[in-house]
Structures are given as structure tokens and as C-alpha cells.
Design a protein around this motif. Structure first.
Motif, short mmCIF file in Angstrom:
data_model
loop_
_atom_site.label_atom_id
_atom_site.label_comp_id
_atom_site.label_asym_id
_atom_site.label_seq_id
_atom_site.Cartn_x
_atom_site.Cartn_y
_atom_site.Cartn_z
N SER A 251 58.02 33.18 93.08
CA SER A 251 59.13 32.23 93.11
C SER A 251 58.92 31.15 94.17
O SER A 251 58.48 31.42 95.29
CB SER A 251 60.44 32.97 93.41
N ASN A 252 59.26 29.91 93.82
CA ASN A 252 59.11 28.79 94.75
C ASN A 252 60.27 28.67 95.74
O ASN A 252 60.14 28.01 96.77
CB ASN A 252 59.00 27.47 93.97
N TYR A 253 61.40 29.26 95.42
CA TYR A 253 62.58 29.10 96.27
C TYR A 253 63.22 30.45 96.57
O TYR A 253 64.40 30.65 96.34
CB TYR A 253 63.61 28.20 95.57
N GLU A 254 62.43 31.36 97.07
CA GLU A 254 62.98 32.67 97.37
C GLU A 254 63.62 32.67 98.74
O GLU A 254 63.11 32.04 99.67
CB GLU A 254 61.87 33.73 97.32
N GLY A 255 64.75 33.37 98.85
CA GLY A 255 65.35 33.54 100.17
C GLY A 255 64.45 34.50 100.94
O GLY A 255 63.26 34.40 100.91
N SER A 256 65.00 35.43 101.64
CA SER A 256 64.21 36.49 102.24
C SER A 256 64.23 37.61 101.22
O SER A 256 65.10 38.48 101.23
CB SER A 256 64.84 36.92 103.57
N SER A 276 57.65 32.89 100.60
CA SER A 276 57.85 34.17 101.29
C SER A 276 56.87 34.39 102.44
O SER A 276 56.71 35.52 102.91
CB SER A 276 57.74 35.33 100.29
N ALA A 277 56.24 33.31 102.88
CA ALA A 277 55.22 33.45 103.93
C ALA A 277 55.78 34.04 105.22
O ALA A 277 55.17 34.91 105.85
CB ALA A 277 54.58 32.09 104.22
N GLU A 278 56.95 33.57 105.63
CA GLU A 278 57.54 34.10 106.86
C GLU A 278 57.98 35.55 106.69
O GLU A 278 57.90 36.35 107.62
CB GLU A 278 58.73 33.25 107.29
N THR A 279 58.39 35.91 105.49
CA THR A 279 58.83 37.28 105.23
C THR A 279 57.69 38.26 105.42
O THR A 279 57.84 39.28 106.10
CB THR A 279 59.40 37.41 103.80
N VAL A 280 56.54 37.98 104.82
CA VAL A 280 55.41 38.92 104.92
C VAL A 280 54.58 38.72 106.19
O VAL A 280 53.98 39.66 106.70
CB VAL A 280 54.50 38.83 103.68
N SER A 281 54.51 37.48 106.67
CA SER A 281 53.83 37.15 107.94
C SER A 281 52.37 37.56 107.98
O SER A 281 51.81 37.78 109.05
CB SER A 281 54.57 37.80 109.11
N LEU A 282 51.72 37.67 106.81
CA LEU A 282 50.30 38.01 106.75
C LEU A 282 49.61 37.07 105.77
O LEU A 282 49.96 37.03 104.58
CB LEU A 282 50.11 39.46 106.28
N ASP A 283 48.64 36.31 106.26
CA ASP A 283 48.00 35.28 105.46
C ASP A 283 47.37 35.82 104.18
O ASP A 283 47.35 35.13 103.15
CB ASP A 283 46.93 34.55 106.28
N GLU A 284 46.83 37.05 104.24
CA GLU A 284 46.14 37.62 103.07
C GLU A 284 47.07 37.80 101.88
O GLU A 284 46.62 37.90 100.74
CB GLU A 284 45.52 38.98 103.41
N LEU A 285 48.37 37.85 102.15
CA LEU A 285 49.33 38.15 101.09
C LEU A 285 49.99 36.90 100.52
O LEU A 285 50.76 36.98 99.57
CB LEU A 285 50.42 39.09 101.63
N VAL A 286 49.68 35.75 101.10
CA VAL A 286 50.35 34.50 100.72
C VAL A 286 49.39 33.61 99.92
O VAL A 286 48.29 33.29 100.38
CB VAL A 286 50.85 33.74 101.96
N ILE A 287 49.83 33.18 98.74
CA ILE A 287 49.03 32.28 97.91
C ILE A 287 49.70 30.91 97.91
O ILE A 287 50.85 30.77 97.48
CB ILE A 287 48.93 32.80 96.46
N ASP A 288 49.00 29.91 98.41
CA ASP A 288 49.58 28.57 98.57
C ASP A 288 49.70 27.79 97.27
O ASP A 288 50.41 26.78 97.22
CB ASP A 288 48.73 27.74 99.56
N THR A 289 49.00 28.22 96.24
CA THR A 289 49.00 27.49 94.98
C THR A 289 49.67 28.30 93.88
O THR A 289 49.95 29.49 94.05
CB THR A 289 47.56 27.17 94.53
N MET A 290 49.91 27.65 92.75
CA MET A 290 50.39 28.36 91.57
C MET A 290 49.26 28.43 90.54
O MET A 290 49.50 28.37 89.32
CB MET A 290 51.63 27.68 91.00
#
Length: 343
Positions: A251-256, A276-290
Motif C-alpha cells: 500500500s502507498n498510503y498505509e498508516g502504521s 511502512s519504512a518507519e514501521t519496520v525500520s529495516l532497509d532489507e524489508l522496504v521496497i522503494d518501487t512498485m
């Protein structure tokens, strides 16, 4: 015996979604020195009936104020119609001289503030000038975005229940993906199917489970896909998370996101969009693209390089900050500060 103060939570407690789960956790884990009561605003109907229901809600709030004399009112709100309906209740609380917390759960409230010729933003700005009103967002990233509309602003995380000693039977090369969402195109069900297909093409035995599917016939011929409608029983949701290897949140607009937080708490790895980057706080889990390939490769990379245990250990250190007991303590501090500043 010490007299406890009373906080009245107002929001869609019986609705389907993360906000109702947050409300349930906060109500059942009241801060020390506080009792929690609730006024459910949810109505499963069309907008016309919801408009007329506002009158009933306003009258109900008047009754709650008379019956329980709340020391503080905690209003849970998103954007669009939720904002305008709750606004009537916020104004009533102010009229009755009761301090109000406006708890914003929306992941795009800053964008909404600019809509309708900026009316939502102007209204929030006007409310924030009142000493009785405090505004709380879920993550620090919104502090800057909302600060132009409110000076009395802070962030308090969404809560989650931590669970220990969860055992999983993991078979290498066999991947179980899960998407927990309502039946909405922005939640990414089709995107999840594309991810599954690409991982399958790479030679993995992959399965996908999705919730929020109203018409399961679309996926009936693919035995790799299991679908559910909306699961009312939270234990069923927890079991699905425990049985999965990865929870997807594109989702592009997820809360926490509560599905992300609960996957972290239950030992399942979330793969998320930058929302959700701040929620997980781990770069390996965050995908910047769709890009489907980027999502598929991130999952395969974690699977093939046996990073699961290392990542799960890192996740445990992040999610403990969301432990409901810690979040309840944060609310205790906030509530007490509001009471002290509005005497």
C-alpha cells in the motif's frame, strides 16, 4: 482508594480494519490511573444514513458526558467523511470544556488537508489553537507534514501484543506469502499475485493467501492461491500470519499498518512499500518501487541467503517499541500532561 480518571474513546470499534484493532488494544490496556470507556461510531450503511447518524452520535455523546463525566475524550479519525463526522463530536466536546485528543490514523491526512480548497487543513489549524485540543499522529514522519496545521502535535506508535515462543515449520524453497487487507484496489491484491507468479517462475514452490476477497471465483482455478473474505475472528488472522513466511504490504498510503506490526510480533517477515519504512525500520524489508521484480527478488534474497533468523532478531528489537504496555505508558504521560495543562 485513588480515584481514576476516565478517557472516552470515540471511533469505529466494530469496523473491519486496523483502527478498530488499535482501539480495542488501547481500551483493554488502559493507562495506569485511567479507566477507558468507548462510544462506537461505526455504521455499515450508505453515506446518506451516515450523515443522519451524526445527529444520533451527537446525542449519544451528550448522554455519555452526563453519565460518565469523562476527563478526556480520545477521538480516532481518518480522512474524508470520517473527519467531518468526528468534527461535530470534537466541537461538542470543546463546547462542554472537555479536553480532546484528535488521534489521526490516516496515512494521507496531510494530502487530505489540501483538498476541498484546503478546508480540512484550515479547520485542523483552527482547532489546534484551542488549548483543549491535542493532535497525535502515529509516526514521526507525519510530524513535519502535519506541523503546518497544528503546533500542539506529537506522535505515539500503534500498539501490538508481543508473543513469545512461536514455533514454525520452515521448509527451504517453499514460500508462503500473505496479504491481509480489505477488498480495495489500492491494497494490492493483484500486485501480490504478480509477485507470486514471478517467484514461481524462478523455481520456488510458492503459495499465496489473501484476505478481503469478496469474489473468490476469480482465483478458483489457481490452486496456489487461497482466499478469504474479511476475517472477523482475530485469532484466525493471527494463525494465518504464523503459518506464513512473508506478509506483503504494498500500500502507498498505509498508516502504521497493524498487519505489518502483528506479523513482526508473530515472527513473520513483512515486505513493505516505503509507506511502512518507519514501521519496520529495516532497509532489507522496504521496497522503494512498485516493480514486481524488486519485490520478488527481495523475498528470494532473504530466502536463499538464509537471512531469516538474523532479520527476525532485528525485527524483535524494533517491534518491542510497539509493545502495548509501552504504548499505554506513552498515552498515560500524554493524558496526564493534557489534564495538567488544561486545569
Amino acid at each position: 482508594m485513588v480515584h481514576k480518571k476516565v478517557v472516552l474513546h470515540i471511533g469505529p470499534l466494530s469496523s473491519r480494519g486496523g483502527m478498530s484493532r488499535v482501539m480495542d488494544l488501547l481500551i483493554n490496556n488502559s493507562p495506569q490511573g485511567w479507566d477507558s470507556i468507548v462510544m462506537d461510531t461505526y455504521l455499515n450503511s450508505n453515506k446518506i444514513k451516515k450523515i443522519f447518524n451524526v445527529i444520533k452520535l451527537r446525542n449519544k455523546l451528550k448522554e455519555q458526558i452526563v453519565d460518565f463525566s469523562p476527563d478526556l475524550i480520545h477521538i480516532h479519525v481518518t480522512h474524508n467523511f470520517s473527519w467531518w463526522r468526528k468534527l461535530i463530536l470534537i466541537n461538542l466536546a470543546i463546547k462542554k470544556k472537555i479536553p480532546v485528543v484528535i488521534n489521526i490514523h490516516s496515512g494521507k491526512f496531510d494530502i487530505y488537508c489540501q483538498s476541498l480548497f484546503g478546508l480540512p487543513g484550515k479547520k485542523l489549524k483552527s482547532l489546534s489553537k484551542n488549548d483543549l485540543v491535542s493532535v497525535v499522529v502515529l509516526e514521526k514522519r507525519w510530524l513535519v507534514k502535519i506541523s503546518k496545521y497544528s503546533s500542539n502535535l506529537c506522535s505515539i506508535r500503534n500498539p501490538v501484543e508481543l508473543t513469545n515462543n512461536i514455533s514454525k515449520n520452515k521448509q527451504f524453497g517453499h514460500l508462503k506469502l500473505l496479504l491481509i487487507a480489505r477488498g480495495d484496489s489500492i491494497k494490492g491484491h493483484e500486485f501480490a499475485v504478480e509477485i507470486m507468479n514471478l517467484i514461481s517462475e524462478k523455481g520456488f514452490n510458492v503459495r499465496l493467501t489473501m484476505t478481503g476477497i469478496n469474489d473468490s471465483s476469480k482465483y478458483a482455478e489457481d490452486d496456489r492461491i487461497t482466499t478469504y473474505g474479511w476475517l472477523e475472528n482475530h485469532e484466525e488472522v493471527k494463525n494465518l500470519i504464523i503459518e506464513s513466511d512473508f506478509v506483503l504490504s504494498p500500500s502507498n498510503y498505509e498508516g502504521s499498518s497493524m498487519s505489518v506490526l502483528e506479523s513482526m510480533a508473530l515472527g513473520t517477515i513483512p515486505i513493505v512499500s516505503k509507506a511502512s519504512a518507519e514501521t519496520v525500520s529495516l532497509d532489507e524489508l522496504v521496497i522503494d518501487t512498485m516493480d514486481v521484480l524488486d519485490w520478488a527478488e527481495a523475498i528470494i534474497n532473504i530466502e536463499t541467503k538464509s537471512k531469516q533468523n538474523m532479520i527476525k532478531d532485528a525485527i524483535k528489537k524494533v517491534v518491542v517499541k510497539h509493545d502495548v504496555s509501552q504504548v499505554s505508558e506513552n498515552w498515560r504521560i500524554k493524558y496526564n500532561s493534557i489534564i495538567n495543562n488544561t486545569k
